[in-house]
Write an enzyme that holds these catalytic residues in place. Structure first.
Site, short mmCIF file in Angstrom:
data_model
loop_
_atom_site.label_atom_id
_atom_site.label_comp_id
_atom_site.label_asym_id
_atom_site.label_seq_id
_atom_site.Cartn_x
_atom_site.Cartn_y
_atom_site.Cartn_z
N SER A 103 0.86 -1.19 0.00
CA SER A 103 0.00 0.00 0.00
C SER A 103 0.89 1.24 0.00
O SER A 103 2.05 1.17 0.43
CB SER A 103 -0.87 0.05 1.25
N GLY B 142 -0.15 4.10 -2.45
CA GLY B 142 -0.41 4.76 -3.73
C GLY B 142 -0.58 6.26 -3.67
O GLY B 142 -0.41 6.96 -4.66
N TRP C 280 -2.48 -2.91 -3.40
CA TRP C 280 -2.86 -2.85 -1.98
C TRP C 280 -3.96 -3.81 -1.55
O TRP C 280 -4.19 -3.98 -0.36
CB TRP C 280 -3.21 -1.43 -1.57
N ASP D 260 -8.74 8.63 -9.86
CA ASP D 260 -8.37 7.71 -8.78
C ASP D 260 -9.11 6.38 -8.87
O ASP D 260 -9.51 5.82 -7.86
CB ASP D 260 -8.59 8.34 -7.39
N ASP E 295 -8.38 3.18 -8.96
CA ASP E 295 -7.47 2.05 -8.73
C ASP E 295 -8.02 0.80 -9.41
O ASP E 295 -9.22 0.55 -9.36
CB ASP E 295 -7.37 1.72 -7.23
N1 PQQ Z 1 -8.38 1.36 1.81
C1 PQQ Z 1 -9.71 1.56 1.97
C2 PQQ Z 1 -10.45 1.01 3.11
O1 PQQ Z 1 -9.91 0.08 3.73
O2 PQQ Z 1 -11.56 1.49 3.41
C3 PQQ Z 1 -10.19 2.33 0.96
C4 PQQ Z 1 -9.09 2.62 0.16
C5 PQQ Z 1 -7.98 1.99 0.71
C6 PQQ Z 1 -9.00 3.39 -1.01
O3 PQQ Z 1 -10.01 3.92 -1.50
C7 PQQ Z 1 -7.73 3.54 -1.62
O4 PQQ Z 1 -7.60 4.21 -2.65
C8 PQQ Z 1 -6.59 2.89 -1.05
N2 PQQ Z 1 -5.44 3.09 -1.69
C9 PQQ Z 1 -4.31 2.50 -1.24
C10 PQQ Z 1 -3.08 2.75 -2.03
O5 PQQ Z 1 -3.21 3.36 -3.09
O6 PQQ Z 1 -2.02 2.27 -1.62
C11 PQQ Z 1 -4.31 1.69 -0.11
C12 PQQ Z 1 -5.50 1.46 0.59
C13 PQQ Z 1 -5.37 0.53 1.75
O7 PQQ Z 1 -4.28 -0.09 1.87
O8 PQQ Z 1 -6.24 0.35 2.56
C14 PQQ Z 1 -6.70 2.10 0.13
#
Ligand code: PQQ
Length: 561
Positions: free
Chosen positions: A170, A172, A232, A301, A303
């Site tokens: 993770s 990003g 991630w 964004d 992903d």
């Molecule tokens: N994690 C969550 C969550 O657990 O509710 C939601 C998101 C993450 C996102 O919307 C992300 O964009 C996101 N992006 C990354 C990243 O780009 O490394 C990591 C994570 C994460 O590890 O939980 C999230």
């Protein structure tokens, strides 16, 4: 003895244990048990509940594992609990000692562990992977995936294939580089690494292997060096084709004009490979077998990390399905990752008119946030879905009974604009601003039954707050999922009718499981509101700020006859 590769292969068909995230490495989250079914589910009652304790009541996104009379559950802040399956009593607890200055973007969550040999493996928020003894919780080994000071963290459940512990990363939002790593499960020694952004070198047995992609083919200048694409959410494994499938996050920074992605060109300049993609990877070597990019020229964004589920369609074709953050439900060919079909699964998608016959989006250029180079702030647009996605991390389920997917989706949009930004190690690297807004008064969350062969939505179950937890299906005709309002719900898989619900006392963002013990069928889910919505949800976060936090494992069963 211990858990073997064969046990992992059989995970979905053995009812007494759950060794893998996804209830099988193809991530179908389907149980062939039908003791509990449409006729008797209304009698389901709690068997026991277990509190994580402490003050660390944050998002509990975990999926419990079950092995040899013990349940293994991870909690927020990199904790792991071993619980007696019969009594709900704690056997041992492991608390990772986290350093000051960890940088998880989206709450201090963890999505679960993996069991193999005599160990349980799980990742910690300071970007480490730990092997613990199943019986005692003693640390067998503890290895660094990446440097947390640069913005790396770890939240996914690891994946185990042929004695290798396979992890993503993770970070990003910090201009890191997405990577997949494989380690020897016994020793923790690195076997291979595969960075997912073109230009970076992979390794195998301590030596350089091959370059990912082609240097500078789809990135301008040095932008690939901090290109994002965090892996991630971890990955899945299709044993039929011996392929790991990992998704890759948004390219960094968000401001797409800085990545040459803002202006259409010939060829793939500005596509920013392999961000916002799915990669098929050889588990033995880490070589990329195929790639499919869901959002080339990404600028919202979106992903590409959402889980890829292996299944057979109604004609017996081997397929993958994935419900992307960008709002489209994709079907791919399992042999080579080739595009089969894509259909929208949320309303009012604004950034693309659809997906063409090659799987490439037909962009609505006016819906790309404007170029800020000439001004402090680029032109703002209202885009649907919001950056938290038509679907985020929360896993869908496939039913072998109905042939449908059950997709936890959200209907929302965002104001989004670009800003100038330059890379600084360990600092947020977005170059964008945003506010999420609902698009309907009636609901945001929508659990949809989707026929993957036609892409049609057969029914939907609407929910006020955004859905943020996993889904599970059973041969008893049930679809289990939870809501941020705290309800744990069972629906009829054919009609969407609510057959049962239970109020758990905090929002559910966990992933339900079911297993058999002494001839009885149990269902477990973890309750504890959190994750990205309260932190990043803009107007939606305000709307749901009355929801209470928590941290409780709830286990249910039918009363004794
Ligand atoms: N994690 C969550 C969550 O657990 O509710 C939601 C998101 C993450 C996102 O919307 C992300 O964009 C996101 N992006 C990354 C990243 O780009 O490394 C990591 C994570 C994460 O590890 O939980 C999230």
């Amino acid at each position: 003895a211990g858990v073997t590769e064969q046990d992992l292969l059989n995970d979905a068909s053995t009812h007494g244990d759950i060794l893998t995230n996804g209830m099988g490495r193809d991530l179908q989250r389907f149980s062939s048990m039908d003791t509990l079914n449409k006729d008797n589910v209304s009698n389901l009652v709690p068997a026991w509940a277990f509190s994580f304790g402490g003050e660390k009541q944050r998002g509990q996104e975990t999926q419990p594992l079950v092995h040899d009379g013990v349940m293994y559950v991870t909690g927020s802040y990199s904790r792991l609990y071993a619980i007696d399956l019969k009594s709900g009593k704690e056997l041992w607890q492991y608390d990772a000692r986290l350093p000051e200055g960890i940088l998880p973007c989206c709450d201090v969550i963890n999505r679960g562990g993996a069991i193999y040999g005599d160990n349980i493996y799980f990742g910690t928020l300071d970007a480490r992977i730990v092997a613990l003894d199943l019986k005692t919780g003693d640390v067998k080994w503890n290895k660094k995936i990446a440097n947390y000071k640069e913005g790396y963290s770890y939240t996914a459940a690891p994946l185990i294939v042929d004695g290798l512990v396979i992890t993503g990363n993770s970070g990003g939002e910090f201009g890191i580089v997405g990577e997949v790593q494989a380690r020897n499960a016994e020793t923790g020694d690195l076997v291979w690494t595969r960075p997912v952004i073109e230009g970076h070198m992979g390794t195998l047995n301590g030596e350089e292997s091959t370059m990912t992609g082609t240097l500078n083919a789809s990135w301008p200048g040095d932008m690939w060096k901090t290109g994002g694409g965090a892996t991630w959410l971890g990955g899945s494994y299709d044993a039929d084709t011996n392929t790991l499938v990992f998704g890759t996050g948004n390219p960094a920074p968000w401001n797409s004009h800085l990545r040459d992605a803002g202006t259409p060109t010939d060829g793939n300049t500005g596509d920013n490979l392999y961000a916002a993609s799915r990669l098929g990877i050889d588990p033995a070597t880490g070589e990329i077998k195929w790639h499919f990019q869901t959002t080339p020229r990404e600028g919202w964004d979106f992903d590409g990390v959402n889980e890829v589920v292996a299944y057979n369609d109604r004609d017996g074709n081997k397929r993958f399905a994935t419900a992307d953050r960008n709002g489209f439900f994709y079907v791919l060919n399992r042999e080579d990752g080739k595009f089969v079909s894509a259909t929208p699964f949320v309303s009012d998608i604004s950034w693309a008119e659809g997906i063409d016959e090659n799987g490439r989006p037909i962009f609505v250029e006016d819906n790309r946030p404007g170029n800020p180079l000439e001004a402090d702030k680029g032109e703002m647009v209202f885009a649907v879905p919001s950056f938290l996605g038509g679907k985020n991390w929360m896993p869908m389920a496939f039913s072998q009974r109905t042939g449908n997917f059950y997709v936890p989706s959200n209907e929302w949009g965002m104001d989004i604009w670009n800003e100038p930004i330059s890379y600084k190690k360990g600092a947020a690297y977005l170059g964008a601003g945003f506010t999420i807004k609902p698009i309907f008064e009636s609901h945001i969350g929508s659990l949809k039954a989707i026929d993957p062969d036609s892409g049609t939505v057969k029914w939907e179950y609407q929910n006020d707050a955004p859905l943020w937890g996993g889904v599970m299906t059973t041969a008893g005709g049930l679809v289990f999922f939870g809501t941020p309002e705290g309800e744990f719900i069972a629906l009829d898989d054919e009609t969407g009718e609510k057959l049962w619900s239970f109020q758990t006392g905090s929002g559910i963002v966990g992933q339900p499981v079911t297993y058999e013990l002494d001839g009885e069928q149990f269902v477990t889910v973890v309750s504890g509101w959190g994750g990205a919505v309260p932190l990043w949800g803009g107007e939606v976060a305000k709307k749901v700020n009355y929801l209470n936090q928590g941290g409780t494992v709830w286990t249910f069963k039918l009363p004794k006859q």
